[in-house]
Design an enzyme around this catalytic site. Structure first.
Site, mmCIF file in Angstrom:
data_model
loop_
_atom_site.group_PDB
_atom_site.id
_atom_site.type_symbol
_atom_site.label_atom_id
_atom_site.label_comp_id
_atom_site.label_asym_id
_atom_site.label_seq_id
_atom_site.Cartn_x
_atom_site.Cartn_y
_atom_site.Cartn_z
ATOM 1 N N ASP A 8 9.033 -38.142 8.782
ATOM 2 C CA ASP A 8 8.503 -37.557 9.458
ATOM 3 C C ASP A 8 8.088 -38.309 10.950
ATOM 4 O O ASP A 8 8.752 -39.508 11.201
ATOM 5 C CB ASP A 8 6.915 -37.072 9.114
ATOM 6 C CG ASP A 8 5.966 -38.262 8.950
ATOM 7 O OD1 ASP A 8 6.289 -39.122 9.376
ATOM 8 O OD2 ASP A 8 5.035 -38.010 7.961
ATOM 9 N N ASP A 14 -0.965 -34.671 5.505
ATOM 10 C CA ASP A 14 -0.523 -35.918 6.340
ATOM 11 C C ASP A 14 -1.625 -35.793 7.655
ATOM 12 O O ASP A 14 -1.947 -34.681 8.164
ATOM 13 C CB ASP A 14 0.524 -35.926 6.596
ATOM 14 C CG ASP A 14 1.471 -36.096 5.266
ATOM 15 O OD1 ASP A 14 0.956 -36.958 4.247
ATOM 16 O OD2 ASP A 14 2.733 -36.021 5.197
ATOM 17 N N TYR A 36 3.838 -22.793 5.233
ATOM 18 C CA TYR A 36 3.799 -23.677 6.531
ATOM 19 C C TYR A 36 4.646 -23.148 7.576
ATOM 20 O O TYR A 36 5.649 -22.537 7.594
ATOM 21 C CB TYR A 36 4.505 -25.044 6.116
ATOM 22 C CG TYR A 36 3.757 -25.695 4.890
ATOM 23 C CD1 TYR A 36 2.947 -26.918 5.058
ATOM 24 C CD2 TYR A 36 3.970 -25.531 3.704
ATOM 25 C CE1 TYR A 36 1.999 -27.307 4.077
ATOM 26 C CE2 TYR A 36 3.648 -26.095 2.651
ATOM 27 C CZ TYR A 36 2.430 -27.167 2.806
ATOM 28 O OH TYR A 36 1.986 -27.914 1.663
#
Length: 286
Positions: free
Chosen positions: A81, A39, A67
């Protein structure tokens, strides 16, 4: 231009397509693809294939990813998010660190995860995020994913709460869905505040270069080296290599998907065991 992989450390604010476009210009070829999007708000490892190596990418997407993330509790957003609109808030001052850590531990293992509605998953031939932008209601089905490890490094409690985590998971796992579901489990809601991908399979930040660094000195990991890093390797003799070049089955024992090489070190193909022999999955010669 050598066929191979380019491991990029993507900056925040860039789309994965932005990175592909830059690398196409630097490599002087249109044949550039990526192994899983990031993203725009996310940073970190984005693996690109150049020329013939684009055909490796679908197999690399089967590997695990890692991550570092910050999860924020007490705030729900439309996109799960920090880029989405806030839809609900809840006080988190009733939470304690032990409860937060115990709840996070429940997200390790084989899970059924509902992807965020603004994911790139196709629904009826159209990306879910595009359907959301067009004002459609999108309900995605839960999918099996595996979280191999979720380490909570720090928990900060207050009017809103945050925790810093490291996650090692199967491809297809949404970290923002973990943030959303953790918040729901704790009864306060949550979303992903920050995300940095630290590895895709064997390719990590140590191998990554920023787009600006690549513009100064463009380098490609040769396809043979990329294949050796990502798959078990099998060296062949001349006769076997000749069979591979025309896609014939091999009478050799393989434990799983394997990169096979000619005597001179040329990467020839990916083979897998099937029906008692080794059969071609993808041939990279010619």
């Amino acid at each position: 231009m050598t066929d191979g992989l380019v491991v990029v450390d993507k900056a925040g604010g860039m789309t994965s397509h932005d990175v592909v476009s830059r690398v196409r210009r630097l490599a002087g070829t249109r044949k550039v693809g990526h192994a899983g999007t990031l993203d725009p708000m996310a940073t970190g490892v984005l693996v690109l294939g150049v020329n013939r190596a684009t055909r490796l990418l679908g197999h690399l997407m089967l590997t695990e990813k890692a991550y570092d993330a910050t999860l924020r509790l007490g705030v729900v957003t439309t996109t799960d998010d920090a880029e989405g609109e806030v839809t609900a808030t809840a006080a988190t001052d009733g939470l304690d660190e032990e409860t937060v850590r115990a709840a996070a531990a429940e997200f390790v293992g084989d899970l059924l995860q509902v992807p965020t509605a603004v994911s790139a998953i196709k629904v009826g031939g159209k990306r879910a995020y595009q359907r959301v932008r067009d004002g459609e209601e999108v309900e995605l089905k839960a999918r099996p994913v595996t979280v191999h490890e979720l380490v909570v490094h720090d928990v900060r409690l207050g009017e809103t709460a945050e925790l810093d985590v490291s996650v090692r998971c199967s491809s297809g796992t949404y970290i923002r869905a973990i943030a959303r579901d953790l918040g729901a489990r704790l009864g306060v809601g949550g979303h992903l505040a920050a995300l940095r991908r630290t590895a895709v399979g064997p390719y990590d930040l140590d191998a990554a270069r920023t787009v600006d660094e690549l513009a100064e000195a463009f380098t490609v990991l040769p396809i043979a080296d990329a294949a050796r890093a990502a798959f078990p390797a099998r060296e062949l003799d001349d006769r076997q290599a000749g069979d591979v070049r025309v896609g014939r089955a091999l009478d050799v024992d393989l434990d799983g998907l394997t990169a096979v090489f000619a005597p001179d070190g040329e990467f020839l193909a990916l083979y897998e065991p099937r029906d008692g022999v080794a059969r071609a999955v993808a041939v990279f010669t010619g």
